[in-house]
Design a protein around this motif. Sequence first.
Motif, PDB file in Angstrom:
ATOM      1  N   VAL A   1       0.849  -1.183   0.000  1.00 48.60           N
ATOM      2  CA  VAL A   1       0.000   0.000   0.000  1.00 48.60           C
ATOM      3  C   VAL A   1       0.887   1.236   0.000  1.00 48.60           C
ATOM      4  O   VAL A   1       1.967   1.237   0.607  1.00 48.60           O
ATOM      5  CB  VAL A   1      -0.947   0.002   1.230  1.00 48.60           C
ATOM      6  CG1 VAL A   1      -0.177   0.060   2.534  1.00 48.60           C
ATOM      7  CG2 VAL A   1      -1.951   1.152   1.149  1.00 48.60           C
ATOM      8  N   PHE A   2       0.447   2.282  -0.712  1.00 47.31           N
ATOM      9  CA  PHE A   2       1.192   3.533  -0.787  1.00 47.31           C
ATOM     10  C   PHE A   2       0.440   4.634  -0.053  1.00 47.31           C
ATOM     11  O   PHE A   2      -0.789   4.730  -0.141  1.00 47.31           O
ATOM     12  CB  PHE A   2       1.386   3.969  -2.245  1.00 47.31           C
ATOM     13  CG  PHE A   2       2.377   3.135  -3.010  1.00 47.31           C
ATOM     14  CD1 PHE A   2       3.732   3.417  -2.960  1.00 47.31           C
ATOM     15  CD2 PHE A   2       1.940   2.060  -3.769  1.00 47.31           C
ATOM     16  CE1 PHE A   2       4.646   2.649  -3.669  1.00 47.31           C
ATOM     17  CE2 PHE A   2       2.838   1.292  -4.487  1.00 47.31           C
ATOM     18  CZ  PHE A   2       4.200   1.588  -4.430  1.00 47.31           C
ATOM     19  N   TYR A   3       1.208   5.467   0.639  1.00 49.00           N
ATOM     20  CA  TYR A   3       0.680   6.675   1.266  1.00 49.00           C
ATOM     21  C   TYR A   3       1.326   7.871   0.572  1.00 49.00           C
ATOM     22  O   TYR A   3       2.555   7.933   0.445  1.00 49.00           O
ATOM     23  CB  TYR A   3       1.002   6.692   2.764  1.00 49.00           C
ATOM     24  CG  TYR A   3       0.861   8.051   3.415  1.00 49.00           C
ATOM     25  CD1 TYR A   3      -0.355   8.473   3.928  1.00 49.00           C
ATOM     26  CD2 TYR A   3       1.951   8.919   3.506  1.00 49.00           C
ATOM     27  CE1 TYR A   3      -0.495   9.723   4.516  1.00 49.00           C
ATOM     28  CE2 TYR A   3       1.828  10.170   4.098  1.00 49.00           C
ATOM     29  CZ  TYR A   3       0.602  10.575   4.587  1.00 49.00           C
ATOM     30  OH  TYR A   3       0.473  11.807   5.166  1.00 49.00           O
ATOM     31  N   TYR A   4       0.495   8.825   0.115  1.00 50.30           N
ATOM     32  CA  TYR A   4       0.991  10.025  -0.559  1.00 50.30           C
ATOM     33  C   TYR A   4       0.696  11.224   0.344  1.00 50.30           C
ATOM     34  O   TYR A   4      -0.479  11.600   0.510  1.00 50.30           O
ATOM     35  CB  TYR A   4       0.312  10.223  -1.899  1.00 50.30           C
ATOM     36  CG  TYR A   4       0.521   9.077  -2.878  1.00 50.30           C
ATOM     37  CD1 TYR A   4       1.522   9.133  -3.832  1.00 50.30           C
ATOM     38  CD2 TYR A   4      -0.308   7.949  -2.839  1.00 50.30           C
ATOM     39  CE1 TYR A   4       1.710   8.092  -4.737  1.00 50.30           C
ATOM     40  CE2 TYR A   4      -0.132   6.916  -3.742  1.00 50.30           C
ATOM     41  CZ  TYR A   4       0.881   6.987  -4.682  1.00 50.30           C
ATOM     42  OH  TYR A   4       1.061   5.957  -5.573  1.00 50.30           O
ATOM     43  N   ASN A   5       1.729  11.849   0.869  1.00 48.44           N
ATOM     44  CA  ASN A   5       1.473  12.942   1.804  1.00 48.44           C
ATOM     45  C   ASN A   5       0.882  14.164   1.118  1.00 48.44           C
ATOM     46  O   ASN A   5       0.126  14.910   1.738  1.00 48.44           O
ATOM     47  CB  ASN A   5       2.761  13.343   2.528  1.00 48.44           C
ATOM     48  CG  ASN A   5       2.500  14.311   3.653  1.00 48.44           C
ATOM     49  OD1 ASN A   5       1.771  13.995   4.591  1.00 48.44           O
ATOM     50  ND2 ASN A   5       3.048  15.503   3.553  1.00 48.44           N
ATOM     51  N   ASP A   6       1.188  14.371  -0.188  1.00 50.20           N
ATOM     52  CA  ASP A   6       0.624  15.535  -0.863  1.00 50.20           C
ATOM     53  C   ASP A   6      -0.879  15.402  -1.096  1.00 50.20           C
ATOM     54  O   ASP A   6      -1.547  16.366  -1.463  1.00 50.20           O
ATOM     55  CB  ASP A   6       1.358  15.816  -2.170  1.00 50.20           C
ATOM     56  CG  ASP A   6       1.288  14.653  -3.147  1.00 50.20           C
ATOM     57  OD1 ASP A   6       0.731  13.599  -2.782  1.00 50.20           O
ATOM     58  OD2 ASP A   6       1.813  14.785  -4.274  1.00 50.20           O
ATOM     59  N   LYS A   7      -1.418  14.187  -0.844  1.00 45.20           N
ATOM     60  CA  LYS A   7      -2.869  13.981  -0.946  1.00 45.20           C
ATOM     61  C   LYS A   7      -3.537  13.921   0.425  1.00 45.20           C
ATOM     62  O   LYS A   7      -4.675  14.395   0.582  1.00 45.20           O
ATOM     63  CB  LYS A   7      -3.159  12.689  -1.704  1.00 45.20           C
ATOM     64  CG  LYS A   7      -2.694  12.697  -3.153  1.00 45.20           C
ATOM     65  CD  LYS A   7      -3.007  11.372  -3.825  1.00 45.20           C
ATOM     66  CE  LYS A   7      -2.535  11.372  -5.283  1.00 45.20           C
ATOM     67  NZ  LYS A   7      -2.822  10.077  -5.957  1.00 45.20           N
ATOM     68  N   VAL A   8      -2.857  13.346   1.406  1.00 44.02           N
ATOM     69  CA  VAL A   8      -3.472  13.135   2.722  1.00 44.02           C
ATOM     70  C   VAL A   8      -3.063  14.221   3.725  1.00 44.02           C
ATOM     71  O   VAL A   8      -3.833  14.586   4.615  1.00 44.02           O
ATOM     72  CB  VAL A   8      -3.084  11.736   3.270  1.00 44.02           C
ATOM     73  CG1 VAL A   8      -3.763  11.466   4.606  1.00 44.02           C
ATOM     74  CG2 VAL A   8      -3.463  10.662   2.262  1.00 44.02           C
ATOM     75  N   HIS A   9      -1.840  14.719   3.632  1.00 41.81           N
ATOM     76  CA  HIS A   9      -1.332  15.785   4.499  1.00 41.81           C
ATOM     77  C   HIS A   9      -1.396  15.424   5.981  1.00 41.81           C
ATOM     78  O   HIS A   9      -1.768  16.237   6.818  1.00 41.81           O
ATOM     79  CB  HIS A   9      -2.113  17.089   4.258  1.00 41.81           C
ATOM     80  CG  HIS A   9      -2.105  17.541   2.834  1.00 41.81           C
ATOM     81  ND1 HIS A   9      -0.978  18.005   2.200  1.00 41.81           N
ATOM     82  CD2 HIS A   9      -3.111  17.569   1.906  1.00 41.81           C
ATOM     83  CE1 HIS A   9      -1.278  18.322   0.951  1.00 41.81           C
ATOM     84  NE2 HIS A   9      -2.554  18.060   0.741  1.00 41.81           N
TER      85      HIS A   9
END
Length: 385
Positions: A310-318
């Motif tokens: 699974v990937f986490y994208y900080n620019d989407k979730v912040h």
Amino acid sequence: MKRLIYLITAMLAAVSCVYPFTADISSVNTDSIVIEGDIIIGGSSHFKMSEMLAIEGESNLQPQDVPATFTVEDDKGGKYQADADGNLDLTSAPSDRRYRLRAVNHNSSKEYVSSWQTIMETCEIDSLSFMPNESNGTLDLRISLHGPDDYRLYQFIMDEVWEYKAFYRATHYYVEPSSSLPLDYRNSGMIVPFENGENTYYCWKRRNVPTLNVISTEDLSENRLVNEKIHAVPNYDNKLSYIYCLNVSAMAISQEHLSYLKHLNEVSHYTGSLFSPNPSEMRGNIRCVSDTTEFVLGYIGAGKLSSSRVFYYNDKVHFFKPVYEAHSSKIIAKRDWYRSWKFDGLLPMNGDPVQGYEWAESRCIDCRLMGGNKEKPEYWPNNHN
């Protein structure tokens, strides 16, 4: 309804584990051999042999790698030999056979054999997801899975990879003084522009998750888990600063394997000798056939893996909460380039020969100085280099 979850602190090597400990070395045979690895049918295995040695001036035992040959055998006469690094591809190995590991110690020529193992069908991972937990300040990683009723014990092996960025994106890099440079730069060094997309801005870092999760669904009416928490990352951890990935593999294990892991965990936290209170219970399933009195530590499991990521994208979730630091840069004259690089730990960022070049702390410019490297995983979701 209830389920049993064991969290065992471990040092993971590929899909195997050896546990850290502090031991009373006066009562321990320091020639003890440790053999790690699992036989992964339909995938890749990794095996390793080490020897526990007392280091002079230290109060504990330290593992030292031992060169060895590893061969997986099946009960129909098939043999599969690992490469010099202990890696073995068993993609084409049939799952309807029993398997064992045979290892030969190159230093002593002693031979070790594990017990025969039946391949157990593993679970199917239905989903792997993350959930920001505001109250705890953690990114919680959760798994959903199901499996056949015959096998209810699962071992999870996890590793995490994350992409991060340097504070500044440099367009130039520094070449130290040498006779090969143009005459005007042989004393000062030279500042050269990056070309062909080269940079020290993007880096990747990897880590095996040092917690071995073993989950039992024996007390559930169905062999199924839904959104079970298996890992958490604090929201201030730099892993979450850009893109974070958790890789999870699950394998069904036997009750005997679980008992070994639990006992080894108990002994590794025991305040006395490593082999107290009962060494015979923690040997695992591998023996030295050349010397039956030799103590060998290790359990060689066998099975199939079910894997997901699974990937986490900080620019989407912040969800990342950075700890801010003050950074600064300055223009440095050519006469001071070498001193700034050599003694002040600075690197150039950008500029030109007329206006001058801007410099800053090297750790703010070169992402490799934060422990990562430029080796992007082949499955990574962007085209950064």
